[in-house]
Design a protein around this motif. Sequence first.
Motif, PDB file in Angstrom:
ATOM      1  N   THR A 399       0.840  -1.197   0.000  1.00  0.00           N
ATOM      2  CA  THR A 399       0.000   0.000   0.000  1.00  0.00           C
ATOM      3  C   THR A 399       0.870   1.239   0.000  1.00  0.00           C
ATOM      4  OG1 THR A 399      -1.627  -1.249   1.292  1.00  0.00           O
ATOM      5  CG2 THR A 399      -1.900   1.136   1.201  1.00  0.00           C
ATOM      6  N   TRP A 400       0.748   2.033  -1.061  1.00  0.00           N
ATOM      7  CA  TRP A 400       1.471   3.293  -1.166  1.00  0.00           C
ATOM      8  C   TRP A 400       0.518   4.449  -0.894  1.00  0.00           C
ATOM      9  CZ3 TRP A 400       2.471  -0.761  -4.464  1.00  0.00           C
ATOM     10  CH2 TRP A 400       3.812  -1.197  -4.549  1.00  0.00           C
ATOM     11  N   TYR A 401       1.030   5.469  -0.256  1.00  0.00           N
ATOM     12  CA  TYR A 401       0.241   6.674  -0.027  1.00  0.00           C
ATOM     13  C   TYR A 401       0.867   7.879  -0.730  1.00  0.00           C
ATOM     14  CZ  TYR A 401      -2.103   3.792   3.380  1.00  0.00           C
ATOM     15  OH  TYR A 401      -2.809   2.775   3.975  1.00  0.00           O
ATOM     16  N   ASN A 402       1.739   7.593  -1.706  1.00  0.00           N
ATOM     17  CA  ASN A 402       2.351   8.671  -2.482  1.00  0.00           C
ATOM     18  C   ASN A 402       1.676   8.802  -3.846  1.00  0.00           C
ATOM     19  OD1 ASN A 402       3.213   6.314  -3.655  1.00  0.00           O
ATOM     20  ND2 ASN A 402       5.353   6.921  -3.841  1.00  0.00           N
ATOM     21  N   GLN A 403       0.407   8.416  -3.923  1.00  0.00           N
ATOM     22  CA  GLN A 403      -0.391   8.524  -5.130  1.00  0.00           C
ATOM     23  C   GLN A 403       0.004   7.504  -6.191  1.00  0.00           C
ATOM     24  OE1 GLN A 403      -3.109  11.030  -5.320  1.00  0.00           O
ATOM     25  NE2 GLN A 403      -2.585  10.676  -3.186  1.00  0.00           N
ATOM     26  N   PHE A 404       0.742   6.449  -5.829  1.00  0.00           N
ATOM     27  CA  PHE A 404       1.078   5.432  -6.830  1.00  0.00           C
ATOM     28  C   PHE A 404      -0.040   4.408  -6.971  1.00  0.00           C
ATOM     29  CE2 PHE A 404       2.791   1.204  -7.867  1.00  0.00           C
ATOM     30  CZ  PHE A 404       3.128   1.451  -9.185  1.00  0.00           C
ATOM     31  N   GLY A 405      -0.435   3.797  -5.879  1.00  0.00           N
ATOM     32  CA  GLY A 405      -1.476   2.778  -5.977  1.00  0.00           C
ATOM     33  C   GLY A 405      -1.297   1.698  -4.936  1.00  0.00           C
ATOM     34  N   HIS A 406      -2.005   0.597  -5.142  1.00  0.00           N
ATOM     35  CA  HIS A 406      -1.920  -0.564  -4.274  1.00  0.00           C
ATOM     36  C   HIS A 406      -1.746  -1.798  -5.162  1.00  0.00           C
ATOM     37  CE1 HIS A 406      -4.582   1.503  -0.950  1.00  0.00           C
ATOM     38  NE2 HIS A 406      -3.566   2.250  -1.326  1.00  0.00           N
ATOM     39  N   MET A 407      -1.043  -2.808  -4.618  1.00  0.00           N
ATOM     40  CA  MET A 407      -0.874  -4.062  -5.340  1.00  0.00           C
ATOM     41  C   MET A 407      -1.007  -5.225  -4.377  1.00  0.00           C
ATOM     42  SD  MET A 407       2.291  -3.296  -7.943  1.00  0.00           S
ATOM     43  CE  MET A 407       2.338  -5.025  -8.411  1.00  0.00           C
ATOM     44  N   ASN A 408      -1.654  -6.286  -4.829  1.00  0.00           N
ATOM     45  CA  ASN A 408      -1.727  -7.516  -4.047  1.00  0.00           C
ATOM     46  C   ASN A 408      -0.616  -8.465  -4.469  1.00  0.00           C
ATOM     47  OD1 ASN A 408      -3.864  -6.850  -2.457  1.00  0.00           O
ATOM     48  ND2 ASN A 408      -5.340  -8.211  -3.423  1.00  0.00           N
ATOM     49  N   THR A 409      -0.023  -9.115  -3.482  1.00  0.00           N
ATOM     50  CA  THR A 409       0.949 -10.172  -3.732  1.00  0.00           C
ATOM     51  C   THR A 409       0.401 -11.468  -3.136  1.00  0.00           C
ATOM     52  OG1 THR A 409       2.168  -9.834  -1.668  1.00  0.00           O
ATOM     53  CG2 THR A 409       2.838  -8.510  -3.561  1.00  0.00           C
ATOM     54  N   TYR A 410       0.569 -12.554  -3.872  1.00  0.00           N
ATOM     55  CA  TYR A 410       0.139 -13.879  -3.417  1.00  0.00           C
ATOM     56  C   TYR A 410       1.299 -14.858  -3.642  1.00  0.00           C
ATOM     57  CZ  TYR A 410      -4.328 -11.629  -4.702  1.00  0.00           C
ATOM     58  OH  TYR A 410      -5.375 -10.752  -4.874  1.00  0.00           O
ATOM     59  N   ASN A 411       1.207 -15.972  -2.926  1.00  0.00           N
ATOM     60  CA  ASN A 411       2.180 -17.052  -3.071  1.00  0.00           C
ATOM     61  C   ASN A 411       3.607 -16.556  -2.819  1.00  0.00           C
ATOM     62  OD1 ASN A 411       2.349 -19.880  -3.514  1.00  0.00           O
ATOM     63  ND2 ASN A 411       3.336 -19.501  -5.477  1.00  0.00           N
ATOM     64  N   MET A 412       3.744 -15.687  -1.820  1.00  0.00           N
ATOM     65  CA  MET A 412       5.056 -15.257  -1.351  1.00  0.00           C
ATOM     66  C   MET A 412       5.154 -15.579   0.133  1.00  0.00           C
ATOM     67  SD  MET A 412       5.729 -11.592  -3.276  1.00  0.00           S
ATOM     68  CE  MET A 412       7.443 -11.489  -2.728  1.00  0.00           C
ATOM     69  N   ASP A 413       6.356 -15.852   0.601  1.00  0.00           N
ATOM     70  CA  ASP A 413       6.564 -16.192   2.006  1.00  0.00           C
ATOM     71  C   ASP A 413       6.708 -14.960   2.886  1.00  0.00           C
ATOM     72  OD1 ASP A 413       6.491 -18.912   1.444  1.00  0.00           O
ATOM     73  OD2 ASP A 413       8.644 -18.983   1.020  1.00  0.00           O
ATOM     74  N   CYS A 414       6.520 -13.777   2.313  1.00  0.00           N
ATOM     75  CA  CYS A 414       6.711 -12.542   3.062  1.00  0.00           C
ATOM     76  C   CYS A 414       5.705 -11.508   2.571  1.00  0.00           C
ATOM     77  CB  CYS A 414       8.127 -12.001   2.862  1.00  0.00           C
ATOM     78  SG  CYS A 414       8.460 -11.529   1.146  1.00  0.00           S
ATOM     79  N   PHE A 415       5.647 -10.391   3.275  1.00  0.00           N
ATOM     80  CA  PHE A 415       4.953  -9.224   2.752  1.00  0.00           C
ATOM     81  C   PHE A 415       5.980  -8.111   2.585  1.00  0.00           C
ATOM     82  CE2 PHE A 415       4.314  -9.149   7.403  1.00  0.00           C
ATOM     83  CZ  PHE A 415       4.852  -7.907   7.743  1.00  0.00           C
ATOM     84  N   ILE A 416       5.702  -7.177   1.693  1.00  0.00           N
ATOM     85  CA  ILE A 416       6.592  -6.054   1.422  1.00  0.00           C
ATOM     86  C   ILE A 416       5.872  -4.777   1.834  1.00  0.00           C
ATOM     87  CG2 ILE A 416       7.873  -4.784  -0.336  1.00  0.00           C
ATOM     88  CD1 ILE A 416       8.051  -7.361  -1.941  1.00  0.00           C
ATOM     89  N   ASN A 417       6.510  -4.017   2.701  1.00  0.00           N
ATOM     90  CA  ASN A 417       5.882  -2.836   3.277  1.00  0.00           C
ATOM     91  C   ASN A 417       6.533  -1.580   2.704  1.00  0.00           C
ATOM     92  OD1 ASN A 417       4.669  -0.898   4.843  1.00  0.00           O
ATOM     93  ND2 ASN A 417       5.525  -1.587   6.786  1.00  0.00           N
TER      94      ASN A 417
END
Length: 641
Positions: A399-417
């Motif tokens: 989740t970006w708050y710099n007006q870029f957007g949001h993206m979902n990630t699946y089938n990964m062992d981590c999350f990216i913040n």
Amino acid sequence: MEGIQQEAEQTELLSRGKRAWAEDTVAGHEAQLAVDGQSDTCWAGAPYYKWWKMDLGGPCHIERIFLRTEAQGEMESYTRYFIEVSDDDLNWSLAAEHTETAAPAPGGLSYPVDLEGRYVRVTLTYCSSGETVRIYDLEAYGRQLSSRQPVIDRRAPRKFAAADYDEASGFARFEADDVEPGTTYAALRSGTEGSWLLYRNVDLSDIGVDQLRGMFGFADLDKSKQVVLEVRLDHLDGECVGELILFKQWKRWSNLAGQLTAAEPEQLSGVRDIYLVLRDVAPGQELLIHWLAFAKGTALPQPQPRAEALPEPAGEYRIYFGNLHSHTGLSDGIGTPDEAYDYARYTAGLDFLAITEHSNLYDHDLDWARSRKWVDIQRTAARKTEEDAFLALYGAETTWYNQFGHMNTYNMDCFINAYEIKYNDIAHYYHTIKQYPDSIQQWNHPWSCGNRHLDGFDPYDPELDEVMHMIEINPIESKELGGLYYYVMALDKGWHVAPVGSQDNHHGQWGTQNTLRTGILVDRLTTADFYDAVRHQRAYFTSALHLSVWFRINGAIMGSRIPRTETADIEVHALYSLPTGHRIVRMELIGEQGQVLHAADHDSDELHCQLTISWPDRYCFVKLYQEDGEFAATAPVWFED
């Protein structure tokens, strides 16, 4: 024996009537009721994964903690939790953890402890009887320690209060009452370029420090009003080892992490004097700072190779429906993962549901490997999955708050913040996810992504294309832009993505919030089959409930990439998998720039169409209309030279 008796006599109840506060409170069940000594009163909060805190009023040696989370006589339910102790309300040590999945012994549980601290925190991570968690009694026993001046400890990776500086220019202290519910903290603020803070004798140790972390806030909530903070070594004009571009995120206060690099690695070790300098401040903005820490960033896990494609079924693909984007109270939604999966399966009748909490709202959001929420959602998903009946999936929404957007990630062992500031450089983020060929990536709601609109899907990147698989459609939120607009834009720029329907649930109703669905074409309803379908774009959007669609060109199913031919034989079959009373009234074959290559009116609850077109575009997909305007849009078949 005499020594033991004297020690027992010195042990006292430390917690009775002490000040308490909590992350959430159910009306009439305030935090103080957990330490009032009454057996029939309690603090309550919802949903689970809420914390409760207590201030013992001064330094203590804590020797035992008693906790009761169920009403007296209640034998069936159980609660999971962990208890921590802190001397500064910033750095916490684990005192005890209850992970049992059976009802506790009557009357609560007692834990031996050997920790010094002033604060006690309980985080309740699960309740078997529902989403509301409770503390009926908490008793901390031990000895009060003589009052002493707190020692400022700046050893990496400990947090330290920003207000505990050695020298400062341009910064002012203030009491921040909105950092967390129920308390205030000393913090700093400045809106003047050139302001600086000096922290002497910061022990960077030898852990390989590469981040400055902090809780930063912003006086002006306009996200475009940025602040640039420099990190300099030993002198005000010393080597700059970090430049943090800071701006307001979801709320006023956020935990943010900026990258540190030095000409020589040993410069970021040992004991150093650290200057923080405001190099640039947008007009009207002020930077607020609660705490700081020097840390080593948590490495992402090793990538897995892309799974081999599954063979096509002997017969036709089966079609299942679900929702790939939803939230619970573990981020900014309501309810719990258990409730969401059960509601989706048994109330909404979905075949699959993915819970995709915002990556910035996990616990330990800057250290994915320490997040209990992340682990618990995976465990819940495994427990709720019944292959060939229901898939409980999970992912994370970067989740970006710099007006870029949001993206979902699946089938990964981590999350990216993206609160790790390096990921606000979108090229760096894309480079990172390209390293995970087995992952699934989805562009979320481009119609509501602010001024940048996912950078218009520019530039096209064939390596990124290998992990970008889906893009959301939602004509409910935006009839014009939420329809096929961004889907066609992405296709025209070369991306191989399938359109999907997601509800992005924040208010429950997982599957009944609206009629948006994702259809997937699989041989069986298994997790492996599901991800295989998505990797090969065998997925489609529908707002027409239960509308199953099979679309082929030259015998190749939707999502396929086939050699270009002078003519293309089109087959479209559609029917309602459950009776709905609706009819299919129109079929359109759509090519580049959204041009309709062929259209045919219809009036039935089934459609079987065959046609041949000459010199097709680089891609073609099918759009089917229901009589009430709801529709389905398939993934394309792509033609390659």
